[in-house]
Design a protein around this motif. Structure first.
Motif, PDB file in Angstrom:
ATOM      1  N   GLU A 235       0.835  -1.199   0.000  1.00 14.46           N
ATOM      2  CA  GLU A 235       0.000   0.000   0.000  1.00 14.46           C
ATOM      3  C   GLU A 235       0.876   1.258   0.000  1.00 14.46           C
ATOM      4  O   GLU A 235       0.604   2.220  -0.734  1.00 14.46           O
ATOM      5  CB  GLU A 235      -0.912  -0.009   1.236  1.00 14.46           C
ATOM      6  N   GLU A 239       1.335   4.430  -2.856  1.00 13.17           N
ATOM      7  CA  GLU A 239       1.240   5.866  -2.517  1.00 13.17           C
ATOM      8  C   GLU A 239       2.505   6.614  -2.906  1.00 13.17           C
ATOM      9  O   GLU A 239       2.460   7.714  -3.459  1.00 13.17           O
ATOM     10  CB  GLU A 239       0.972   6.037  -1.019  1.00 13.17           C
ATOM     11  N   ASN A 242       3.168   7.797  -6.469  1.00  3.26           N
ATOM     12  CA  ASN A 242       2.574   9.078  -6.890  1.00  3.26           C
ATOM     13  C   ASN A 242       3.563  10.229  -6.764  1.00  3.26           C
ATOM     14  O   ASN A 242       3.395  11.274  -7.392  1.00  3.26           O
ATOM     15  CB  ASN A 242       1.322   9.372  -6.056  1.00  3.26           C
ATOM     16  N   THR A 329      -0.161   2.257   7.140  1.00  5.52           N
ATOM     17  CA  THR A 329       0.333   2.687   5.832  1.00  5.52           C
ATOM     18  C   THR A 329       0.774   4.155   5.869  1.00  5.52           C
ATOM     19  O   THR A 329       1.840   4.515   5.360  1.00  5.52           O
ATOM     20  CB  THR A 329      -0.756   2.503   4.759  1.00  5.52           C
ATOM     21  N   VAL A 333       4.572   5.578   5.094  1.00  7.49           N
ATOM     22  CA  VAL A 333       4.848   6.558   4.028  1.00  7.49           C
ATOM     23  C   VAL A 333       5.590   7.763   4.598  1.00  7.49           C
ATOM     24  O   VAL A 333       6.592   8.228   4.025  1.00  7.49           O
ATOM     25  CB  VAL A 333       3.538   6.992   3.346  1.00  7.49           C
TER      26      VAL A 333
END
Length: 341
Positions: A235, A239, A242, A329, A333
């Motif tokens: 996950e 992200e 992007n 998640t 990140v």
């Protein structure tokens, strides 16, 4: 003016969903994520059709380890041992000596902390063919240190000859059941139960005992992960893509024996930040196993860990705790971006 601001703030707080007690034991699946009910129970019942010597044992937790599904299909091969985990392991060892393949289920805290000596002496020392399948591993319950098995891998890694498996999702769990049934020797498997996320089918994945699998590639970061942290790593990788950050994810479902060749080969690629992510204490788990392997191979990448702290964790709702301890998640990140600068 002040009262108007306070009133607006109160309305905003009221709109936020309130987490209930059920969030302490809620599924680890995200909103809208595909799930599969009781993959362990269904897989074991199916495998028992092929192997008449498989038996199932539990310590008063058949419903909460999904072993009740096996019990319904094979009632004469199911044994309820009551709340006596040491007896559970001793009986499993005795059955293995008679040629059966016992699958013994309970919570991970009870399998490890309460029955450790019986696993060590009765099962492992004689290399008996017992499969210990332990639910609620790591931080998958919010009921505090009494139920959070945050150090189970560290304990079990020290037992000679014991294979340790930490599946990621329903597919991993399902395939691991057949693999450990075919393996001759004692196994400790972290058990995902209830509505278990299903995602590895999107990656053309097949479980192989003792093998790590590269699920996706990337040039900036390599995440080496096991269990539900592989799900979080995938996950996070989506992200970060992007932001044009390429993240590779190496899933390590078998903690012991570790697939050292694959780990070292992936970590030997220059220029990547290597992160080990695990649903376990930072002490004694996958992170230390990988770090030791790299030191011995004289491979020295930039290295970070995403793991639970060396501490007794709080009780509470799982989403809150996962954020607090850095294994959600969003937390992954944020940490990765910080490490990359």
């Amino acid at each position: 003016m002040s009262s108007a601001i306070d009133s607006a703030a109160e309305k905003k707080i009221e709109k936020k969903p309130r987490l209930t007690t059920s969030a302490m034991i809620a599924s680890i699946a995200g909103e809208g994520q595909r799930t599969q009910p009781a993959p362990f129970g269904h897989a074991l019942a199916a495998e028992a059709q092929k192997r008449p010597n498989i038996v199932g044992l539990t310590a008063d937790l058949s419903k909460y380890t999904d072993l009740h599904i096996f019990a319904q299909e094979h009632p004469h091969r199911f044994f309820q041992m009551g709340m006596a985990e040491q007896l559970l392991m001793g009986a499993a060892g005795g059955m293995a000596k008679e040629g059966f393949i016992p699958f013994a289920t309970t919570y991970a805290v009870f399998a490890t902390r309460r029955a450790y000596d019986f696993i060590h002496q009765v099962i492992a020392e004689e290399n008996l063919n017992v499969k210990i399948c332990a639910a609620l591993p790591g931080l998958t319950t919010g009921y505090g240190p009494s139920h959070q098995a945050t150090e189970d891998i560290a304990m079990m890694r020290g037992i000679p000859g014991l294979t340790i498996v930490d599946p990621c999702d329903a597919l991993d769990t399902e395939q691991a059941v057949a693999a450990i049934a075919a393996h001759n020797g004692p196994v400790y498997m972290r058990l995902l139960r209830g509505k278990v996320p299903l995602l590895l089918d999107e990656y053309d994945y097949k479980f192989e005992l003792g093998k790590a699998k590269l699920l996706r590639d990337g040039n900036e970061v390599l995440i080496i992960s096991s269990g539900i942290l592989t799900m979080r790593a995938l996950e996070a990788a989506k992200e970060l893509a992007n932001d044009n950050i390429g993240v590779a994810v190496l899933h390590v479902p078998t903690i012991k024996p570790l697939d050292i060749d694959t780990v070292v080969a992936q970590c030997s690629r220059a220029g990547r930040l290597v992160i080990v992510a695990e649903n376990h204490s930072s002490v004694g788990g996958l992170g230390e196993a990988v770090g030791t392997a790299l030191m011995r191979a004289r491979v020295h990448p930039s290295f970070e860990q995403i793991a639970l702290p060396d501490a007794f964790l709080d009780a509470g709702a799982l989403p809150t705790l996962h954020d607090r301890y850095g294994i959600s998640t969003a937390a992954m990140v944020a940490n990765i971006k910080q490490w990359l600068g």
